[in-house]
Design an enzyme around this catalytic site. Structure first.
Site, PDB file in Angstrom:
ATOM      1  N   HIS B  59     -21.962 -16.725 -27.275  1.00  0.00           N
ATOM      2  CA  HIS B  59     -20.832 -17.484 -26.557  1.00  0.00           C
ATOM      3  C   HIS B  59     -21.816 -18.047 -25.542  1.00  0.00           C
ATOM      4  O   HIS B  59     -23.155 -18.010 -25.172  1.00  0.00           O
ATOM      5  CB  HIS B  59     -19.841 -16.389 -25.947  1.00  0.00           C
ATOM      6  CG  HIS B  59     -20.185 -15.443 -24.873  1.00  0.00           C
ATOM      7  ND1 HIS B  59     -21.126 -14.267 -25.720  1.00  0.00           N
ATOM      8  CD2 HIS B  59     -20.353 -15.205 -23.756  1.00  0.00           C
ATOM      9  CE1 HIS B  59     -21.335 -13.540 -24.639  1.00  0.00           C
ATOM     10  NE2 HIS B  59     -20.823 -14.097 -23.470  1.00  0.00           N
ATOM     11  N   HIS B  61     -22.048 -17.892 -22.109  1.00  0.00           N
ATOM     12  CA  HIS B  61     -22.500 -17.296 -20.738  1.00  0.00           C
ATOM     13  C   HIS B  61     -24.144 -17.422 -20.641  1.00  0.00           C
ATOM     14  O   HIS B  61     -24.632 -17.215 -21.767  1.00  0.00           O
ATOM     15  CB  HIS B  61     -22.095 -16.054 -20.820  1.00  0.00           C
ATOM     16  CG  HIS B  61     -20.958 -15.796 -19.992  1.00  0.00           C
ATOM     17  ND1 HIS B  61     -19.875 -14.573 -20.151  1.00  0.00           N
ATOM     18  CD2 HIS B  61     -20.031 -16.653 -19.366  1.00  0.00           C
ATOM     19  CE1 HIS B  61     -18.836 -14.856 -19.603  1.00  0.00           C
ATOM     20  NE2 HIS B  61     -18.741 -15.865 -19.020  1.00  0.00           N
ATOM     21  N   ASP B  63     -26.257 -15.517 -19.660  1.00  0.00           N
ATOM     22  CA  ASP B  63     -27.125 -14.392 -20.027  1.00  0.00           C
ATOM     23  C   ASP B  63     -27.204 -14.350 -21.573  1.00  0.00           C
ATOM     24  O   ASP B  63     -27.665 -13.522 -22.225  1.00  0.00           O
ATOM     25  CB  ASP B  63     -26.546 -13.118 -19.378  1.00  0.00           C
ATOM     26  CG  ASP B  63     -25.267 -12.844 -19.915  1.00  0.00           C
ATOM     27  OD1 ASP B  63     -24.447 -13.804 -19.897  1.00  0.00           O
ATOM     28  OD2 ASP B  63     -24.831 -11.520 -19.757  1.00  0.00           O
ATOM     29  N   HIS B  64     -26.561 -15.203 -22.327  1.00  0.00           N
ATOM     30  CA  HIS B  64     -26.546 -15.300 -23.758  1.00  0.00           C
ATOM     31  C   HIS B  64     -27.069 -16.689 -24.270  1.00  0.00           C
ATOM     32  O   HIS B  64     -27.662 -16.636 -25.187  1.00  0.00           O
ATOM     33  CB  HIS B  64     -25.191 -15.010 -24.394  1.00  0.00           C
ATOM     34  CG  HIS B  64     -24.882 -13.827 -24.071  1.00  0.00           C
ATOM     35  ND1 HIS B  64     -24.908 -12.651 -24.909  1.00  0.00           N
ATOM     36  CD2 HIS B  64     -24.198 -13.087 -23.000  1.00  0.00           C
ATOM     37  CE1 HIS B  64     -24.390 -11.409 -24.355  1.00  0.00           C
ATOM     38  NE2 HIS B  64     -24.040 -11.613 -23.402  1.00  0.00           N
ATOM     39  N   HIS B 148     -13.174 -12.278 -25.009  1.00  0.00           N
ATOM     40  CA  HIS B 148     -14.204 -12.616 -24.003  1.00  0.00           C
ATOM     41  C   HIS B 148     -14.128 -13.891 -23.133  1.00  0.00           C
ATOM     42  O   HIS B 148     -13.740 -13.863 -21.995  1.00  0.00           O
ATOM     43  CB  HIS B 148     -15.520 -12.267 -24.551  1.00  0.00           C
ATOM     44  CG  HIS B 148     -16.621 -12.279 -23.331  1.00  0.00           C
ATOM     45  ND1 HIS B 148     -16.598 -11.422 -22.462  1.00  0.00           N
ATOM     46  CD2 HIS B 148     -17.736 -13.023 -23.241  1.00  0.00           C
ATOM     47  CE1 HIS B 148     -17.596 -11.602 -21.715  1.00  0.00           C
ATOM     48  NE2 HIS B 148     -18.267 -12.373 -21.757  1.00  0.00           N
ATOM     49  N   ASP B 169     -20.504 -10.474 -26.759  1.00  0.00           N
ATOM     50  CA  ASP B 169     -19.611  -9.838 -25.589  1.00  0.00           C
ATOM     51  C   ASP B 169     -18.289 -10.035 -26.310  1.00  0.00           C
ATOM     52  O   ASP B 169     -17.938 -11.103 -26.500  1.00  0.00           O
ATOM     53  CB  ASP B 169     -19.639 -10.559 -24.452  1.00  0.00           C
ATOM     54  CG  ASP B 169     -21.097 -10.224 -23.559  1.00  0.00           C
ATOM     55  OD1 ASP B 169     -21.817  -9.620 -24.058  1.00  0.00           O
ATOM     56  OD2 ASP B 169     -21.186 -10.673 -22.530  1.00  0.00           O
ATOM     57  N   GLU B 194     -22.272  -4.639 -27.562  1.00  0.00           N
ATOM     58  CA  GLU B 194     -22.605  -4.717 -26.178  1.00  0.00           C
ATOM     59  C   GLU B 194     -21.794  -3.172 -25.494  1.00  0.00           C
ATOM     60  O   GLU B 194     -21.057  -2.983 -26.378  1.00  0.00           O
ATOM     61  CB  GLU B 194     -21.797  -5.845 -25.627  1.00  0.00           C
ATOM     62  CG  GLU B 194     -20.080  -5.802 -25.643  1.00  0.00           C
ATOM     63  CD  GLU B 194     -19.691  -6.044 -24.427  1.00  0.00           C
ATOM     64  OE1 GLU B 194     -20.104  -5.803 -23.328  1.00  0.00           O
ATOM     65  OE2 GLU B 194     -18.573  -6.645 -24.488  1.00  0.00           O
ATOM     66  N   HIS B 405     -26.826  -4.480 -24.075  1.00  0.00           N
ATOM     67  CA  HIS B 405     -26.186  -5.198 -23.093  1.00  0.00           C
ATOM     68  C   HIS B 405     -25.374  -3.931 -22.145  1.00  0.00           C
ATOM     69  O   HIS B 405     -24.362  -4.071 -22.201  1.00  0.00           O
ATOM     70  CB  HIS B 405     -24.991  -6.195 -23.704  1.00  0.00           C
ATOM     71  CG  HIS B 405     -24.397  -6.872 -22.806  1.00  0.00           C
ATOM     72  ND1 HIS B 405     -23.525  -6.757 -21.754  1.00  0.00           N
ATOM     73  CD2 HIS B 405     -24.893  -8.243 -22.610  1.00  0.00           C
ATOM     74  CE1 HIS B 405     -23.265  -7.988 -21.145  1.00  0.00           C
ATOM     75  NE2 HIS B 405     -24.052  -8.928 -21.522  1.00  0.00           N
TER      76      HIS B 405
END
Lengths: 472, 591
Positions: B59, B61, B63-64, B148, B169, B194, B405
């Site tokens: 996705h 975000h 942090d991904h 998410h 996530d 996660e 995660h």
């Protein structure tokens, strides 16, 4: 492998396939050409239609004059229009395990199958197919139900009586099997049996067969289907297009090495080049409007209309038509325009790129914003206040037998300034016009059919290297 | 990355000879080299493209996906990158945002450029939900809906019959704008999930929403300002829908702002990708599009100093930089104000510090900021909680689970719970650690046509629904497996045939003569083995197909007869069946 063909219509197929002890129905198209034998359903009382003389037999007997009316030498049934269903006698349809739908035009008979035959299986279709298919059904039901007709003619269907009628009524087949339109509860029940699938999704049927929809390039969410066991592969190619219009291009590579290829939904007008037809459409439209006339475009509420609006979007300014209002009238006009904008994943690459910006994929959003295109659920209500002439009206149904189009035919038919432009290829335009004769209005036939023609088919067959091909 | 940690998600999976990299995120807690995954784990000195078969992004975000341009353009990777359509649309915008904050505001050099983001996105292949994407002949991937955020997906990676599911996530409860994650019973060999909320079981969403609205309302009523740090896309839209409906219902007048120019654009993405939202929004979007807000307006920097109450959504969500941090510094000194943290904050961020109770913050330039405003935490971030994670495991039925995660301590707790409840192994490797999971792959074997015909001719007709036992020799040659007749195998390998014969003695209590015992055995077998040819030979012995049975007297005990049962190795099945049948003894009275 066993195949039954249940529909006589070349572009609205309904086939049943028996493969590895699984019974699969491929599409369930509804043949609506039967409605051409009926009188149009006027939204407003039409003195012309109500004064038509009853039909009298050669021997002078008048017992059919309530059911059959005569108009300019043609005889029409004065009744609620009826549709010709897929064949239900050939095999027990309650044994059908699954129904695979290839595009929204080919699912119009679904309620008849799922609600009346004891069908207990699952229907598979893509999300755009279901959403737009629902809109088409809603429009159909709505346009027939809003004009209640007291009479339901049945006497003429008697075999002995039918023999005495003039053509084409005399030659109509299986008239006793013709059915009235379904209702919204039946539509909802039928649609609830559909399971949504995505392109290239592998669906296991009883562990024996795997089916996979592939993009067919013809309409939003339209698909061809691969039906395969471990060692055999059957491809069902229905309503496919190699032209670049709004949908995702056709996936040809995955059809390779099929043992059997079933081919349906080819264009019936191979000589009409779609690009040329669109050009002719635009020039005829411009000419009529410049001369102060109105243009009527009988159409379905989804599909080619998106492409036509896009062409007009590019065309109107250069043709000096910026001030001409475009009206789109259908109970589902708003929904259709809105839905077209949210299926980014099912669109061609160019349109997808627009969504990433983010901008609406179809330019009709801008036409609506700038008030050049207005949409209304029907001719009643707001439309009557806003209505300005000369104008261009897109409305259904293309058969000219029901829907708001009937009103415009009655309204504009008497003036030679106006033009009706036929773009949908499913109905013969001469038959469609028959109950409106004599007609002063100009008629232009610009059928736009992007489905495969013979040359494209032979090229396709060469490329995908099939062992056998079947044309039901 | 993401091993016993939240941030810079990046997992390398080797499955049946294929290498797949899952996510390529950045870490919000670091500003040095540690902010990106260490790609030298993949290969020390080769090209990444040669080593990786594909990259999957779950996705948008950061942090991904935050390290993706660095990975593809600066380290160098030219293979395919897979993500869903909404992720492909939104990801470059967040990356550009991230680049701007890092380069333009913090003045860092040696960072990826706008052009690199564009070049990187050209390598992206968009996938549909449930579409089976054939990466190459053997490797296939499939996306499932993850909730998410818009476009979030879980991915199944499959080679032959071995498979891994990576959740990214996900959220198992539908919220105001998205649906719940769903996966079929795909029984992967490994589920990588996660575990952000590994130990939390959250109360009902309604309660949290009511709590949130109450706090916002109270603060606004007493003339305070409410700051809600969010990421531009995701939670922001959910909370906007929540506040919009509340403002409408309560007829409130205090202004609500959304801080960046991104809002309108962000909302537009939600409108165009409405098929990815929840059922209710999808159903009603023609009549009323939930992402057209009446009460929420664009924020201008100058508004922060305006007197009177207001609610501001500002980015980013962890107060680590940008506009949310600027507004926070302005408002922190006033106890009438409130900051509501609606999501998880990574260690090292201002958000994390104030949530852990710190009230004196050291800002840039040794400046000390005293926090007098109220600090509230409300878990609105759409991760699965412990209950949700267990639910997903139940749905997918994996053979092994691997936690990423999340925080080590919490993972430990969840790991025990998973092992207890599902009796599957659960792993929680740290960054840089490798976990090896044994699988039970199925191996296809080709059978020779001659053998197949011969074997199906024996015994009852084959039934497609039942397994059938076949005899043959398995040949393993040139990395392929073939089942052939023993004769052919001997011929191919140039071996001589040896006969192997089994003889078994079965003792039977029977004082009668040998030939009478023989007759009893014959009648008994004849009665049971209707489908076999059972014969009584003139010499008193009995044959069942090719198996020979002879009754002899016992040398010591007159009351006992010994049945000699003899069969060849090829008839092992029938032979051992007969032996066990005879061992049960003969029926008392012979007919």
């Amino acid at each position: 492998l066993l195949q039954y063909c249940l529909s006589g219509h070349p572009t609205l197929p309904c086939n049943v396939l028996k493969f590895k002890s699984t019974t699969i129905m491929l599409d369930c198209g509804l043949d609506m050409t039967s409605t051409l034998n009926f009188l149009p359903l006027p939204l407003v009382q039409s003195p012309r239609l109500s004064k038509l003389p009853g039909w009298v037999l050669k021997d002078g007997s008048t017992f059919l004059d309530k059911e059959l009316k005569e108009c300019s030498g043609h005889v029409f049934v004065d009744s609620v229009p009826e549709f010709c269903l897929p064949e239900t006698e050939l095999l027990d349809l309650s044994t059908v395990d699954v129904i695979l739908i290839s595009n929204y035009h080919c699912m119009m008979a679904l309620p008849y199958i799922t609600e009346y035959t004891g069908f207990t299986g699952t229907v598979y279709a893509t999300e755009p197919t279901v959403q737009i298919g629902r809109l088409l059904m809603e429009e159909l039901v709505n346009s027939i139900e809003r004009v209640p007709k007291a009479q339901s003619a049945s006497m003429w269907k008697n075999k002995e009586v039918q023999r005495l009628l003039p053509a084409p009524l005399k030659d109509a087949v299986e008239v006793s099997m013709w059915r009235k339109c379904y209702t919204m509860p039946e539509v909802n029940a039928a649609l609830s049996k559909i399971q949504l699938v995505g392109y290239s999704q592998k669906i296991e049927l009883f562990g024996a067969v795997q089916v996979t929809p592939l993009s067919s390039g013809y309409a939003l969410g339209s698909s061809n289907w691969i039906i395969q066991s471990h060692y055999e592969k059957v491809s069902y190619v229905s309503g496919s297009s190699l032209l670049t219009t709004h949908p995702q291009p056709m996936d040809q590579a995955s059809l390779k090495n099929s043992d059997v290829l079933i081919l349906t939904g080819l264009t019936q007008i191979p000589t009409a080049n779609p690009d040329g037809m669109v050009g002719e459409f635009c020039s005829n439209l411009a000419m009529t409007v410049r001369n102060g006339g109105n243009v009527l475009v009988p159409c379905y509420p989804s599909g080619v209309i998106y492409d036509l609006l896009e062409c007009l979007y590019q065309y109107i300014d250069s043709a000096g038509l910026s001030n001409v209002p475009f009206y789109f009238i259908s109970p589902v006009a708003n929904s259709s325009l809105e839905f077209s904008q949210i299926f980014a994943e099912w669109l061609c690459h160019n349109k997808q790129t627009k969504v990433y910006l983010p901008e609406p994929p179809f330019p009709h959003a801008e036409l609506i914003q700038t008030n050049k295109l207005k949409h209304y659920p029907s001719i009643h209500g707001d439309f009557s206040n806003d209505f300005k002439q000369p104008c261009v009206v897109f409305t259904g149904h293309p058969s000219l037998r029901f829907g708001d189009v009937v009103h415009f035919m009655e309204l504009w038919g008497k003036s030679s300034l106006n033009t009706v432009i036929f773009t949908e290829p499913d109905f013969s335009y001469l038959d469609a016009l028959a109950p409106y004769q004599p007609l002063a209005m100009k008629c232009v036939y610009c059928p736009i059919d992007t489905r495969l023609n013979f040359i494209q088919v032979s090229k396709l067959l060469k490329e995908v290297q099939v062992m056998n091909s079947l044309l039901p | 990355g993401a091993g016993q940690d939240v941030g810079r998600s990046c997992i390398l999976v080797s499955i049946a000879g294929k290498n797949v990299m899952l996510d390529c995120g950045m870490h919000m807690g670091y500003n040095d080299d540690r902010r990106f995954p260490d790609f030298s784990y993949i290969t020390q000195n080769g090209r990444l493209t040669d080593f990786l078969d594909c990259v999957i992004i779950s996705h948008f975000h950061l942090d991904h996906c935050g390290a993706l341009p660095y990975f593809s353009e600066m380290v160098g990777y030219d293979g395919p990158i897979y993500m869903t359509h909404p992720t492909k649309a939104i990801c470059p915008i967040l990356l550009e945002d991230y680049r701007k904050i890092t380069v333009d505001k913090k003045g860092e050099t040696n960072f990826f450029t706008s052009q690199m983001i564009k070049d990187c996105m050209k390598k992206v292949v968009a996938v549909h939900l449930h579409q089976t994407v054939q990466v190459d002949e053997e490797l296939e991937i499939k996306a499932y809906y993850a909730g998410h955020v818009l476009g979030a997906a879980m991915f199944q990676i499959k080679v032959g019959c071995e498979s891994v599911v990576y959740t990214g996530d996900y959220n198992m409860t539908p919220d105001r704008h998205l649906g719940a994650a769903w996966i079929d019973k795909c029984r992967p060999d490994l589920l990588i999930t996660e575990s952000t909320y590994a130990t939390t079981i959250r109360d009902s969403k309604r309660c949290r929403e009511r709590d949130f609205l109450k706090k916002v309302h109270e603060t606004v009523e007493r003339g305070g300002k409410v700051l809600i740090p969010v990421f531009a896309l995701g939670r922001a839209q959910e909370l906007c829908i929540l506040l919009e409906t509340f403002w409408e219902r309560m007829n409130l007048k205090a202004p609500i702002y959304f801080s960046t120019g991104l809002t309108e654009k962000a909302n537009h993405y939600y409108k165009l990708f409405i098929t990815w939202t929840n059922q209710k929004i999808r159903k009603t979007f023609v009549q009323r599009n939930m992402f057209e807000f009446k009460h929420i307006k664009a924020f201008d920097r100058a508004f922060a100093d305006n007197p009177g109450p207001m609610v501001v959504f500002a980015t980013p969500g962890m107060l680590h930089a940008g506009q949310s941090l600027q507004i926070f510094r302005k408002w922190a000194g006033n106890e009438k104000n409130m900051v509501i943290m609606p999501g998880y904050c990574v260690q090292g961020t201002v958000g994390h510090k104030i949530l852990s109770g710190q009230r004196k913050l050291e800002m840039e330039g040794r400046q000390i900021l005293e926090v007098k405003m109220q600090v509230e935490y409300m878990s609105f971030s759409a991760h699965a909680d412990a209950k949700g994670i267990m639910q997903l495991i139940r749905q997918a039925e994996p053979r092994n689970v691997l936690l990423v995660h999340g925080e080590a301590k919490k993972m430990e707790f969840l790991k025990q719970k998973i092992e207890q409840e599902f009796h599957v192994s659960c792993f929680m490797p740290a960054n840089g650690e490798t976990t090896t999971i044994l699988t039970n792959p199925c191996i296809p074997v080709d059978i020779s046509l001659g053998l197949l015909k011969r074997e199906t001719a024996i015994g009852p007709l084959p039934d497609a629904k039942k397994p059938k036992l076949m005899h043959g020799s398995l040949l393993m040659k040139d990395n392929s497996f073939r089942l052939v007749s023993p004769e052919q195998a001997l011929k191919e390998l140039g071996l001589a045939e040896h006969q192997l014969r089994f003889t078994c003695r079965v003792h039977i209590q029977d004082p009668r003569k040998e030939h009478e015992t023989g007759l009893r055995v014959y009648n008994h077998l004849k009665g049971i083995l209707k489908d076999y040819s059972v014969q009584h030979l003139p010499d008193g012995s009995i044959t069942v197909e090719s198996i020979l049975i002879q009754a002899t007297a016992h040398s010591e005990d007159q009351g006992t007869k010994v049945l000699l049962v003899s069969w060849t190795y090829q008839d092992e099945e029938l032979g051992s069946y007969l032996t066990s049948l005879l061992k049960k003894g003969l029926p008392q009275s012979t007919p």
